[in-house]
Write a protein that holds these residues in place. Structure first.
Motif, PDB file in Angstrom:
ATOM      1  N   GLU A  52       0.756  -1.382  -0.013  1.00 31.13           N
ATOM      2  CA  GLU A  52      -0.120  -0.122  -0.130  1.00 31.13           C
ATOM      3  C   GLU A  52       0.830   1.272   0.033  1.00 31.13           C
ATOM      4  N   THR A  54      -0.394   4.500   1.308  1.00 27.40           N
ATOM      5  CA  THR A  54      -0.619   5.483   2.548  1.00 27.40           C
ATOM      6  C   THR A  54       0.144   5.394   3.547  1.00 27.40           C
ATOM      7  N   LYS A 114      -5.129  10.575   0.927  1.00 27.55           N
ATOM      8  CA  LYS A 114      -5.457   9.075   1.540  1.00 27.55           C
ATOM      9  C   LYS A 114      -6.684   8.643   0.824  1.00 27.55           C
ATOM     10  N   THR A 133      -5.127   3.183   0.702  1.00 26.93           N
ATOM     11  CA  THR A 133      -5.305   2.590   2.213  1.00 26.93           C
ATOM     12  C   THR A 133      -5.521   1.067   1.743  1.00 26.93           C
ATOM     13  N   VAL A 134      -5.669   0.150   2.668  1.00 27.99           N
ATOM     14  CA  VAL A 134      -5.589  -1.561   2.601  1.00 27.99           C
ATOM     15  C   VAL A 134      -6.738  -1.468   1.576  1.00 27.99           C
ATOM     16  N   GLY A 153      -0.111  -1.968   9.459  1.00 27.86           N
ATOM     17  CA  GLY A 153      -1.449  -2.074  10.366  1.00 27.86           C
ATOM     18  C   GLY A 153      -2.692  -1.895   9.455  1.00 27.86           C
ATOM     19  N   GLY A 155      -6.950  -0.862   9.190  1.00 26.01           N
ATOM     20  CA  GLY A 155      -7.861  -0.002   9.859  1.00 26.01           C
ATOM     21  C   GLY A 155      -8.964  -1.027  10.527  1.00 26.01           C
ATOM     22  N   HIS A 158     -13.003   1.908  15.326  1.00 22.34           N
ATOM     23  CA  HIS A 158     -12.655   2.908  16.188  1.00 22.34           C
ATOM     24  C   HIS A 158     -13.030   2.903  17.666  1.00 22.34           C
ATOM     25  N   SER A 168     -13.548   1.088   9.758  1.00 23.69           N
ATOM     26  CA  SER A 168     -12.621   1.230   8.417  1.00 23.69           C
ATOM     27  C   SER A 168     -13.083   0.408   7.302  1.00 23.69           C
ATOM     28  N   SER A 169     -13.229   1.150   6.132  1.00 17.68           N
ATOM     29  CA  SER A 169     -13.758   0.253   4.881  1.00 17.68           C
ATOM     30  C   SER A 169     -12.832  -0.906   4.338  1.00 17.68           C
ATOM     31  N   ASP A 170     -11.594  -0.969   5.183  1.00 18.20           N
ATOM     32  CA  ASP A 170     -10.600  -2.183   4.998  1.00 18.20           C
ATOM     33  C   ASP A 170     -11.439  -3.501   5.575  1.00 18.20           C
ATOM     34  N   LYS A 187      -4.473  -0.730  13.852  1.00 21.55           N
ATOM     35  CA  LYS A 187      -3.782   0.276  14.347  1.00 21.55           C
ATOM     36  C   LYS A 187      -3.653   0.355  15.885  1.00 21.55           C
ATOM     37  N   PHE A 217      -0.629  -4.640  17.563  1.00 23.57           N
ATOM     38  CA  PHE A 217       0.292  -3.841  16.788  1.00 23.57           C
ATOM     39  C   PHE A 217       1.795  -3.674  17.394  1.00 23.57           C
TER      40      PHE A 217
HETATM   41  O1  LIG Z   1      -0.123   2.818  11.571  1.00 25.83           O
HETATM   42  C1  LIG Z   1      -0.760   2.764  10.542  1.00 25.83           C
HETATM   43  N1  LIG Z   1      -1.389   2.015   9.923  1.00 25.83           N
HETATM   44  C2  LIG Z   1      -2.457   1.932   8.739  1.00 25.83           C
HETATM   45  C3  LIG Z   1      -2.689   3.064   8.401  1.00 25.83           C
HETATM   46  C4  LIG Z   1      -3.765   3.477   7.186  1.00 25.83           C
HETATM   47  O2  LIG Z   1      -4.860   3.586   7.601  1.00 25.83           O
HETATM   48  C5  LIG Z   1      -5.810   2.902   6.866  1.00 25.83           C
HETATM   49  C6  LIG Z   1      -7.139   2.814   7.398  1.00 25.83           C
HETATM   50  O3  LIG Z   1      -7.476   4.136   7.483  1.00 25.83           O
HETATM   51  P1  LIG Z   1      -9.118   4.351   8.339  1.00 25.83           P
HETATM   52  O4  LIG Z   1      -9.213   3.939   9.697  1.00 25.83           O
HETATM   53  O5  LIG Z   1      -9.387   5.799   7.765  1.00 25.83           O
HETATM   54  O6  LIG Z   1     -10.149   3.407   7.126  1.00 25.83           O
HETATM   55  C7  LIG Z   1      -5.220   1.619   6.528  1.00 25.83           C
HETATM   56  O7  LIG Z   1      -5.726   1.160   5.556  1.00 25.83           O
HETATM   57  C8  LIG Z   1      -3.620   2.161   6.390  1.00 25.83           C
HETATM   58  O8  LIG Z   1      -3.538   2.474   4.885  1.00 25.83           O
HETATM   59  C9  LIG Z   1      -2.040   4.323   9.215  1.00 25.83           C
HETATM   60  O9  LIG Z   1      -2.320   5.429   8.459  1.00 25.83           O
HETATM   61  N2  LIG Z   1      -1.300   4.266  10.048  1.00 25.83           N
END
Ligand SMILES: O=c1[nH]cc([C@@H]2O[C@H](COP(=O)(O)O)[C@@H](O)[C@H]2O)c(=O)[nH]1
Length: 308
Positions: A52, A54, A114, A133-134, A153, A155, A158, A168-170, A187, A217
């Motif tokens: 990836e 990001t 991002k 992102t992932v 890591g 997402g 939260h 996360s959409s991951d 994360k 993590f």
């Molecule tokens: O320590 C980290 N791991 C992962 C990410 C990134 O954050 C994304 C997920 O973001 P969000 O929670 O906004 O979906 C992951 O797919 C990855 O690309 C990050 O910023 N920091």
């Protein structure tokens, strides 16, 4: 094996674009640009590992981000696979970046957007620069037939996600896209128990490597057991661990996160106790983020090679 090679080739034919035949407008009718190195590896059926971007743009500052990106790619190459770092540059989804493109992205830093799955269409239409992102990386990896992807890591859900719905959409991508993701867990600022519940709902196989817990993590223990763990005898070499993990993985479905715990054999000790769990995105330890990416790359290569 043969059927999967055929489907990868068919996929490639539909999406195949190299640097040489990108149209002047750069959009290629919505197609992607595959670097010559990655395209060749895919057409030969060689091992390819998706990465990836990001983590490059938002994960750490310049120049550490560039150094890390190059080191991770070197690890993948030295272990016999081809790295395919994925990003959107000037509106073109790129599968495999040249050194110049990597440098450009690292320099752009957080000026690159991002880009999760929902953002892809906008980035392409506006000819913007996006760091995937992932979820977005899995989307493109699957589109061109790359079955293995490594990141630091992923997402997750939260904290207080039960009120905010900030998920996360991951996690939904993992539920629908058949790409194996190797990572050090979610994360550290996220809610592990709810993330595991959500992954279960999405039908995602989570296999923890050399532990029976979902790692946090930076630490081996989170208090959250995973349903599937890949346990190995402590006196085996790393390569044996990897083989076990790979064989186990092959036994499972392909949309599977393989979580590894790196510091047993890499750092030798746990330097980061539980207070790490309260860290925010902005003060994570760059060295450990880097270690996660580097060790994960080796495991991912083993996966990719076993699938050849
Ligand atoms: O320590 C980290 N791991 C992962 C990410 C990134 O954050 C994304 C997920 O973001 P969000 O929670 O906004 O979906 C992951 O797919 C990855 O690309 C990050 O910023 N920091």
């Amino acid at each position: 094996m043969v059927a999967s090679a055929h489907s990868r080739l068919a996929n490639l034919q539909r999406h195949f674009q190299t640097s040489d035949n990108v149209g002047k407008d750069g959009l290629n009718g919505g197609n992607v640009k595959i670097s010559p190195e990655v395209a060749e590896a895919l057409s030969r059926g060689d091992a390819v590992v998706a990465l990836e971007s990001t983590i490059i743009s938002h994960g750490m500052p310049y120049p550490q981000n560039l150094e890390t990106a190059k080191e991770v790619e070197a690890i993948v190459r030295n272990n016999g696979a081809v790295p395919a770092t994925i990003a959107i540059l000037d509106g073109i989804p790129c599968i495999g970046l040249t050194t110049k493109e990597l440098e450009r992205l690292a320099n752009l830093g957080t000026k690159a957007q991002k880009t999760a799955r929902r953002d892809i269409a906008y980035l392409v239409a506006s000819r913007g620069n996006g760091a995937t992102t992932v979820s977005a990386t899995m989307f493109f990896a699957s589109m061109v037939g790359i079955p293995v992807f490594v990141t630091g890591g992923i997402g997750g859900v939260h904290r207080h996600g039960e009120q905010t719905m900030d998920i996360s959409s991951d996690l939904t991508e993992l539920g629908k896209t058949p790409v194996a993701v190797i990572s050090a867990g979610i994360k550290s600022i996220l809610d592990i128990p709810r993330t595991l519940e959500y992954l279960e709902t999405q039908g995602v196989t989570v296999a923890a490597y050399k532990t029976d817990q979902f790692p946090a993590f930076f630490t081996e223990t989170s208090g959250c057991k995973v349903a599937n763990s890949v346990l190995c005898r402590p006196n085996l070499f790393l390569s044996c661990y990897i083989c076990n993990a790979v064989l186990y993985h092959e036994y499972l479905t392909s949309n599977c996160i393989v979580i590894y715990v790196f510091y047993f054999y890499y750092l030798g000790r746990c330097e980061h106790p539980q207070e790490e769990l309260t860290k925010t995105d902005n003060n994570t330890d760059i060295a450990l983020v880097k270690n996660n990416a580097l060790v994960g790359a080796k495991i991912a290569v083993a996966h990719a090679r076993m699938r050849q």
